[in-house]
Design a protein around this motif. Structure first.
Motif, PDB file in Angstrom:
ATOM      1  N   GLU A  62       5.403  -4.009   2.976  1.00 25.23           N
ATOM      2  CA  GLU A  62       3.938  -3.947   2.918  1.00 25.23           C
ATOM      3  C   GLU A  62       3.416  -2.526   2.756  1.00 25.23           C
ATOM      4  N   LYS A  63       4.206  -1.588   3.267  1.00 25.75           N
ATOM      5  CA  LYS A  63       3.689  -0.217   3.317  1.00 25.75           C
ATOM      6  C   LYS A  63       4.763   0.784   2.892  1.00 25.75           C
ATOM      7  N   VAL A  64       4.429   1.628   1.922  1.00 22.29           N
ATOM      8  CA  VAL A  64       5.350   2.672   1.460  1.00 22.29           C
ATOM      9  C   VAL A  64       4.704   4.032   1.738  1.00 22.29           C
ATOM     10  N   SER A  95       0.840  -1.206   0.000  1.00 24.55           N
ATOM     11  CA  SER A  95       0.000   0.000   0.000  1.00 24.55           C
ATOM     12  C   SER A  95       0.870   1.250   0.000  1.00 24.55           C
ATOM     13  N   PHE A  96       0.338   2.307  -0.585  1.00 21.31           N
ATOM     14  CA  PHE A  96       1.061   3.560  -0.743  1.00 21.31           C
ATOM     15  C   PHE A  96       0.257   4.679  -0.102  1.00 21.31           C
ATOM     16  N   GLU A  97       0.901   5.431   0.770  1.00 25.89           N
ATOM     17  CA  GLU A  97       0.180   6.519   1.446  1.00 25.89           C
ATOM     18  C   GLU A  97       1.013   7.798   1.437  1.00 25.89           C
ATOM     19  N   ILE A  98       0.348   8.899   1.128  1.00 27.27           N
ATOM     20  CA  ILE A  98       1.016  10.200   1.163  1.00 27.27           C
ATOM     21  C   ILE A  98       0.630  10.883   2.473  1.00 27.27           C
ATOM     22  N   VAL A  99       1.642  11.265   3.241  1.00 28.16           N
ATOM     23  CA  VAL A  99       1.369  11.887   4.542  1.00 28.16           C
ATOM     24  C   VAL A  99       2.179  13.175   4.669  1.00 28.16           C
ATOM     25  N   ARG A 100       1.794  14.014   5.636  1.00 24.63           N
ATOM     26  CA  ARG A 100       2.580  15.200   5.903  1.00 24.63           C
ATOM     27  C   ARG A 100       3.417  14.945   7.152  1.00 24.63           C
ATOM     28  N   GLY A 101       4.683  15.330   7.126  1.00 17.98           N
ATOM     29  CA  GLY A 101       5.483  15.119   8.325  1.00 17.98           C
ATOM     30  C   GLY A 101       6.959  15.373   8.097  1.00 17.98           C
TER      31      GLY A 101
END
Ligand code: AR6
Length: 182
Positions: free
Chosen positions: A161-163, A3-9
Motif C-alpha cells: 500500500e505504501k512505498v 502511495s509514494f512518499e519521499i522522506v528524509r531518514g
C-alpha cells in the motif's frame, strides 16, 4: 492504490516491513547504504555478507544477481523498528552518465523489489535512492524513475500500500524537493 512518499531518514531505522538494499551483484555490501544495513542487521558486516551470499545461492542458484533479480534476507537486529525482511536489489552503475539503458536497469531493480514485497505479503516497503550514491546516477533521474515505476506497479499491487523513498542526506532531500516543485 499505492502511495509514494519521499522522506528524509536512515533506512536502517525506518519503520517499514521491508527495507531495500542498494546492493552490488555479488551482495558484497562494501560501502554506502549496503554496509550500513549489514552492520546494523548483523553487528558484523562480514557475517551479513555470508548470510546474504548463502541466501543468494539458495534463492537464485548462482553467485550473482542481474538487474531485476532480488534476494531476501531476514531483518535480524533491524527488527526493532518493525522491519521484517531486507530485499537486496542491484541498480545500474552510471558514473555520471544517464541514458535509456540505465533507466531500464533501474526500472527492473525497483520493480523486482516491489514484486518480491507483494510475494512476501507486506503493506509497506522503503527504498534508498538506489544507484544515486557510489554508482553515480543523477539523483533527480533516480527519483523520477521511482515515481514512474511505483505508479506502474500500482496497477498490479494487491498487498503493498505504501512505498517510501528514504533519502539520507538533508542536502539530497532539499534538492529533490526543489526539483519536484518545478
Ligand atoms: N539510509 C538511507 N540512505 C542511505 C543510507 C542510509 N543509512 N546510507 C547511504 N544512503 P549507495 P549505490 C544513501 O552508494 O549508488 C555499495 O558499496 C546514499 O546517500 O549506498 O546503488 C554496494 O555494495 C545514496 O543516496 O548505493 C554497491 O557496491 C543512496 O543511499 C554500491 O555501493 C545509494 O547510495 C551500490 O551503489
Amino acid at each position: 492504490m499505492v502511495s509514494f512518499e519521499i522522506v528524509r531518514g536512515d533506512i536502517t531505522r525506518f519503520p517499514a516491513e521491508v527495507i531495500v538494499n542498494a546492493a552490488n551483484k555479488y551482495l558484497e555490501h562494501g560501502g554506502g547504504v549496503a554496509y550500513a544495513i549489514a552492520k546494523a542487521a548483523a553487528g558484523d558486516p562480514v557475517e551479513y555478507i555470508r548470510i546474504s551470499k548463502k541466501a543468494l545461492m539458495e534463492q537464485i542458484g548462482k553467485d550473482f544477481i542481474e538487474h531485476g533479480e532480488v534476494v531476501v534476507t531476514p531483518a535480524l537486529r533491524l527488527e526493532k523498528p518493525g522491519i521484517k525482511h531486507v530485499i537486496h536489489t542491484v541498480g545500474p552503475y552510471c558514473g555520471g552518465i544517464w541514458d535509456e539503458d540505465k533507466k531500464e536497469k533501474l526500472r527492473k531493480a525497483i520493480l523486482g523489489a516491489l514484486r518480491k514485497a507483494e510475494e512476501l505479503g507486506v503493506k509497506t516497503i522503503a527504498f534508498p535512492a538506489v544507484s544515486a550514491g557510489i554508482y553515480g546516477c543523477p539523483l533527480e533521474e533516480v527519483v523520477k524513475t521511482f515515481k514512474e515505476v511505483v505508479k506502474e506497479f500500482g496497477k498490479e499491487a494487491k498487498s503493498v500500500e505504501k512505498v517510501y523513498l528514504v533519502l539520507y542526506s538533508e542536502r539530497d532531500y532539499e534538492r529533490v524537493l526543489k526539483a519536484l516543485a518545478v
